[in-house]
Design a protein around this motif. Structure first.
Motif, PDB file in Angstrom:
ATOM      1  N   GLY A   1      39.141  24.261  47.395  1.00  0.00           N
ATOM      2  CA  GLY A   1      38.770  24.513  48.781  1.00  0.00           C
ATOM      3  C   GLY A   1      39.161  25.886  49.262  1.00  0.00           C
ATOM      4  N   LEU A   2      39.193  26.860  48.370  1.00  0.00           N
ATOM      5  CA  LEU A   2      39.600  28.222  48.726  1.00  0.00           C
ATOM      6  C   LEU A   2      38.478  29.205  48.398  1.00  0.00           C
ATOM      7  CD1 LEU A   2      43.235  28.171  47.270  1.00  0.00           C
ATOM      8  CD2 LEU A   2      42.551  27.850  49.660  1.00  0.00           C
ATOM      9  N   ALA A   3      38.212  30.093  49.325  1.00  0.00           N
ATOM     10  CA  ALA A   3      37.159  31.090  49.144  1.00  0.00           C
ATOM     11  C   ALA A   3      37.780  32.427  48.760  1.00  0.00           C
ATOM     12  CB  ALA A   3      36.347  31.237  50.420  1.00  0.00           C
ATOM     13  N   ALA A   4      37.318  32.983  47.651  1.00  0.00           N
ATOM     14  CA  ALA A   4      37.880  34.245  47.153  1.00  0.00           C
ATOM     15  C   ALA A   4      37.528  35.401  48.075  1.00  0.00           C
ATOM     16  CB  ALA A   4      37.361  34.518  45.752  1.00  0.00           C
ATOM     17  N   GLN A   5      38.525  36.155  48.457  1.00  0.00           N
ATOM     18  CA  GLN A   5      38.321  37.369  49.240  1.00  0.00           C
ATOM     19  C   GLN A   5      38.370  38.603  48.331  1.00  0.00           C
ATOM     20  OE1 GLN A   5      37.671  37.105  52.656  1.00  0.00           O
ATOM     21  NE2 GLN A   5      37.565  34.962  51.989  1.00  0.00           N
ATOM     22  N   ASN A   6      39.140  38.468  47.265  1.00  0.00           N
ATOM     23  CA  ASN A   6      39.286  39.581  46.323  1.00  0.00           C
ATOM     24  C   ASN A   6      39.652  38.986  44.968  1.00  0.00           C
ATOM     25  OD1 ASN A   6      39.840  41.854  44.899  1.00  0.00           O
ATOM     26  ND2 ASN A   6      41.426  42.643  46.261  1.00  0.00           N
ATOM     27  N   ALA A   7      38.909  39.325  43.944  1.00  0.00           N
ATOM     28  CA  ALA A   7      39.193  38.827  42.597  1.00  0.00           C
ATOM     29  C   ALA A   7      39.000  39.956  41.601  1.00  0.00           C
ATOM     30  CB  ALA A   7      38.283  37.654  42.248  1.00  0.00           C
ATOM     31  N   GLU A   8      39.953  40.110  40.701  1.00  0.00           N
ATOM     32  CA  GLU A   8      39.867  41.201  39.727  1.00  0.00           C
ATOM     33  C   GLU A   8      40.411  40.753  38.374  1.00  0.00           C
ATOM     34  OE1 GLU A   8      42.123  44.354  41.401  1.00  0.00           O
ATOM     35  OE2 GLU A   8      44.042  43.305  41.250  1.00  0.00           O
ATOM     36  N   PRO A   9      39.862  41.324  37.306  1.00  0.00           N
ATOM     37  CA  PRO A   9      40.334  40.946  35.961  1.00  0.00           C
ATOM     38  C   PRO A   9      41.700  41.552  35.659  1.00  0.00           C
ATOM     39  CG  PRO A   9      38.701  42.687  35.814  1.00  0.00           C
ATOM     40  CD  PRO A   9      38.762  42.296  37.260  1.00  0.00           C
ATOM     41  N   THR A  10      42.459  40.879  34.811  1.00  0.00           N
ATOM     42  CA  THR A  10      43.754  41.368  34.346  1.00  0.00           C
ATOM     43  C   THR A  10      43.823  41.169  32.839  1.00  0.00           C
ATOM     44  OG1 THR A  10      44.832  39.221  34.602  1.00  0.00           O
ATOM     45  CG2 THR A  10      44.843  40.686  36.522  1.00  0.00           C
ATOM     46  N   LYS A  11      44.889  41.671  32.231  1.00  0.00           N
ATOM     47  CA  LYS A  11      45.086  41.469  30.787  1.00  0.00           C
ATOM     48  C   LYS A  11      45.176  39.992  30.448  1.00  0.00           C
ATOM     49  CE  LYS A  11      47.244  45.752  29.230  1.00  0.00           C
ATOM     50  NZ  LYS A  11      48.446  46.353  28.591  1.00  0.00           N
ATOM     51  N   TYR A  12      45.800  39.243  31.334  1.00  0.00           N
ATOM     52  CA  TYR A  12      46.029  37.826  31.059  1.00  0.00           C
ATOM     53  C   TYR A  12      44.906  36.932  31.552  1.00  0.00           C
ATOM     54  CZ  TYR A  12      47.720  38.200  35.900  1.00  0.00           C
ATOM     55  OH  TYR A  12      47.831  38.468  37.241  1.00  0.00           O
ATOM     56  N   GLY A  13      44.005  37.445  32.428  1.00  0.00           N
ATOM     57  CA  GLY A  13      42.921  36.608  32.937  1.00  0.00           C
ATOM     58  C   GLY A  13      42.339  37.110  34.236  1.00  0.00           C
ATOM     59  N   CYS A  14      42.813  36.556  35.362  1.00  0.00           N
ATOM     60  CA  CYS A  14      42.241  36.899  36.661  1.00  0.00           C
ATOM     61  C   CYS A  14      43.296  36.779  37.761  1.00  0.00           C
ATOM     62  CB  CYS A  14      41.061  35.967  36.959  1.00  0.00           C
ATOM     63  SG  CYS A  14      40.413  36.076  38.640  1.00  0.00           S
ATOM     64  N   ARG A  15      43.224  37.711  38.725  1.00  0.00           N
ATOM     65  CA  ARG A  15      44.100  37.660  39.898  1.00  0.00           C
ATOM     66  C   ARG A  15      43.202  37.602  41.134  1.00  0.00           C
ATOM     67  NH1 ARG A  15      47.546  41.805  38.859  1.00  0.00           N
ATOM     68  NH2 ARG A  15      45.974  43.321  39.519  1.00  0.00           N
ATOM     69  N   MET A  16      43.559  36.730  42.083  1.00  0.00           N
ATOM     70  CA  MET A  16      42.677  36.487  43.219  1.00  0.00           C
ATOM     71  C   MET A  16      43.475  36.274  44.497  1.00  0.00           C
ATOM     72  SD  MET A  16      40.064  33.231  43.658  1.00  0.00           S
ATOM     73  CE  MET A  16      39.342  33.494  42.039  1.00  0.00           C
ATOM     74  N   VAL A  17      42.924  36.775  45.603  1.00  0.00           N
ATOM     75  CA  VAL A  17      43.427  36.459  46.946  1.00  0.00           C
ATOM     76  C   VAL A  17      42.320  35.683  47.649  1.00  0.00           C
ATOM     77  CG1 VAL A  17      44.210  37.368  49.167  1.00  0.00           C
ATOM     78  CG2 VAL A  17      44.885  38.511  47.033  1.00  0.00           C
ATOM     79  N   ALA A  18      42.681  34.531  48.233  1.00  0.00           N
ATOM     80  CA  ALA A  18      41.666  33.656  48.823  1.00  0.00           C
ATOM     81  C   ALA A  18      42.138  33.107  50.160  1.00  0.00           C
ATOM     82  CB  ALA A  18      41.357  32.510  47.862  1.00  0.00           C
ATOM     83  N   THR A  19      41.175  32.593  50.910  1.00  0.00           N
ATOM     84  CA  THR A  19      41.471  31.914  52.179  1.00  0.00           C
ATOM     85  C   THR A  19      40.886  30.518  52.113  1.00  0.00           C
ATOM     86  OG1 THR A  19      39.425  32.724  53.173  1.00  0.00           O
ATOM     87  CG2 THR A  19      41.404  34.084  53.460  1.00  0.00           C
TER      88      THR A  19
ATOM     89  N   LYS B   1      56.241  36.685  48.851  1.00  0.00           N
ATOM     90  CA  LYS B   1      57.134  37.088  49.942  1.00  0.00           C
ATOM     91  C   LYS B   1      56.757  38.464  50.483  1.00  0.00           C
ATOM     92  CE  LYS B   1      62.070  37.483  51.008  1.00  0.00           C
ATOM     93  NZ  LYS B   1      63.445  37.355  50.456  1.00  0.00           N
ATOM     94  N   LYS B   2      56.466  39.377  49.566  1.00  0.00           N
ATOM     95  CA  LYS B   2      56.154  40.756  49.947  1.00  0.00           C
ATOM     96  C   LYS B   2      54.856  40.838  50.750  1.00  0.00           C
ATOM     97  CE  LYS B   2      55.212  45.260  47.805  1.00  0.00           C
ATOM     98  NZ  LYS B   2      55.079  45.973  46.500  1.00  0.00           N
ATOM     99  N   GLN B   3      53.831  40.086  50.346  1.00  0.00           N
ATOM    100  CA  GLN B   3      52.520  40.155  50.988  1.00  0.00           C
ATOM    101  C   GLN B   3      52.335  39.097  52.067  1.00  0.00           C
ATOM    102  OE1 GLN B   3      50.557  42.627  50.385  1.00  0.00           O
ATOM    103  NE2 GLN B   3      51.608  43.426  48.558  1.00  0.00           N
ATOM    104  N   ASN B   4      53.365  38.280  52.248  1.00  0.00           N
ATOM    105  CA  ASN B   4      53.319  37.230  53.271  1.00  0.00           C
ATOM    106  C   ASN B   4      52.187  36.227  53.021  1.00  0.00           C
ATOM    107  OD1 ASN B   4      54.409  35.971  55.547  1.00  0.00           O
ATOM    108  ND2 ASN B   4      52.952  36.995  56.932  1.00  0.00           N
ATOM    109  N   TYR B   5      51.980  35.885  51.736  1.00  0.00           N
ATOM    110  CA  TYR B   5      51.002  34.851  51.403  1.00  0.00           C
ATOM    111  C   TYR B   5      51.557  33.480  51.772  1.00  0.00           C
ATOM    112  CZ  TYR B   5      48.707  38.439  48.528  1.00  0.00           C
ATOM    113  OH  TYR B   5      48.063  39.580  48.086  1.00  0.00           O
TER     114      TYR B   5
END
Length: 455
Positions: A353-371, A410-414
């Protein structure tokens, strides 16, 4: 009386004839044996073998003939037959000028080595140290076999004796350095190896040992350069490629590591050797990281065909055979980087139930910020941000990963983080996440999310 005299004369004549016959025969026999050696020197090995066999057929205990037959086989490039004859000589013969012991033991020791009988070769080298106590090579050869038998103290002692006899014995310096390396005397080891290289920069095996020492000291660029030079020695080529690959793995450069492990497999001269099995194992690990699972499986199968108990290869095959029947997890692990991003977005939306706002590839797979996925009435409201990481790593994730994610939250206040992995988590990672806003999603939970998302 005349008749008696005639009989006596006749008997005497017969006796003289027999005596003459045996004298002539005995005097001719050595000449016939020496004829074998002459034929060998003339390059007539087939004739030499034939003559030696004919002599032995009449007298099995003619050990000089056995000796020359062995030499004839050597000249005819039949070392296995030569060793059989030399063994007969070794068990029975008394050495003399015609059969010099030192020369014989040098020959048989090399044959023992050729046919992988190191303990028999060692006995010969130890005898040679007595016969030629000033010859450093015999001490060095004995040291090598002690080293192979993991008898470090004896190996060190014989290498030191070889160096005492010949201070410029390059291989003895290099081998002593390797022994010192194994006993964690790194400075002394490096000094011996460096001396070996200064004595003969073209003895490329020395660079292999230098590379091992530099790798132990975590000087990976220096180690890679040293192993590159060691490639010029055919005996060390495969091992040097394997070591270069492991250096690149240590600095997290799987692409270059893959190239070296692939070269190491192709350089193999024995598919059952430990070097080849390790080369295939690490090549499979690279394929696994590159998400080319079919190619990884191919390498694991080749390893198991030679050694079913090699490391965790059988376990790997079992795990991935289950994967072949799980299309969703197979897609997760093997899809391209671009397709994987879309897959992760789909999992986030349809299963979480989360919509991706930003998704990018990484060495290990994928990193995403969602709402949270909301309808249009919620567009003007402040939305919470969630941090999602999708791993395609073969090994369980450690607590260091979870700690880094918790710090980022903590740093990004997620509001919360989700760590998804196709493997699992260590106990320390699970314990650390319990009191943090970080949810761990292991392989079993991920499979359920993939199914829910319709992957």
């Amino acid at each position: 009386m005349e008749a008696v005299q005639i009989i006596i004369i006749a008997v005497s004549a017969v006796a003289v004839c027999f005596l003459a016959y045996f004298i002539i025969k005995s005097s001719l026999a050595p000449k016939r044996v020496e004829g074998i050696n002459k034929l060998i020197k003339q390059g007539k090995t087939a004739a030499a073998v034939k003559l030696a066999k004919s002599i032995i057929a009449k007298n099995q205990r003619d050990y000089l003939a056995h000796y020359y037959l062995g030499k004839a086989y050597l000249a005819d490039n039949k070392p296995e037959l030569a060793l059989m004859e030399f063994k007969v000589v070794n068990q029975n013969a008394l050495f003399n000028e015609d059969m010099p012991e030192t020369e014989f033991r040098k020959q048989i020791s090399q044959l023992y080595l050729k046919f992988n009988q190191p303990n028999d070769a060692l006995k010969e080298f130890l005898l040679l140290t007595k016969l030629e106590p000033r010859n450093a090579e015999h001490f060095y050869n004995a040291g090598k076999i002690f080293e192979q038998n993991n008898k470090t103290d004896q190996a060190v002692s014989f290498y030191q004796q070889a160096i005492a006899l010949n201070k410029k014995h390059v291989k003895a310096h290099a081998s002593l350095g390797m022994m010192l390396y194994k006993t964690k005397q790194l400075e002394s080891a490096k000094r011996e190896i460096s001396l070996a290289i200064s004595l003969n920069p073209n003895e490329f095996s020395s660079y292999f040992y230098l590379g091992k020492i530099l790798k132990e000291a975590k000087d990976y660029p220096g180690a890679v350069d040293a192993f590159e030079k060691a490639l010029r020695d055919p005996e060390f080529k495969q091992r040097a490629l394997l070591e270069r690959g492991s250096c690149f793995m240590a600095v997290d450069n799987p692409d270059k590591a893959f190239i070296e492990f692939d070269r190491a497999v192709k350089a193999s001269k024995n598919d059952s050797s430990q070097e080849t099995l390790y080369s295939r194992y690490f090549l499979a690990a690279c394929y696994e990281r590159m998400h080319k699972i079919e190619l990884a499986i191919e390498q694991w199968e080749k390893i198991c065909a030679k050694n079913k108990g090699f490391l965790d290869t059988a376990t790997k095959l079992s795990e991935y055979r289950d994967l072949q029947n799980n299309d969703s997890m197979k897609e997760y692990l093997t899809s391209s980087s671009e397709n994987f991003i879309e897959l992760c977005k789909k999992v986030a939306l349809n299963a979480m139930g989360l919509a991706a706002q930003n998704a990018e590839p990484t060495k290990y797979g994928c990193r995403m910020v969602a709402t949270e996925a909301k309808n249009d009435n919620w567009m003007n409201m402040r939305q919470q941000l969630f941090y999602l990481l999708f791993f395609r790593e073969p090994d369980p994730l450690e607590d260091t990963v979870v700690r880094q994610v918790a710090d980022e939250v903590k740093k990004q206040n997620y509001s919360k983080a989700f760590i998804c992995t196709s493997s699992g988590f260590s106990r320390s990672a699970s314990n650390f996440a319990e009191s943090r806003p970080v949810e761990l999603i292991n392989k079993q939970k991920l499979e359920m999310l993939l199914e829910k998302a319709g992957i």
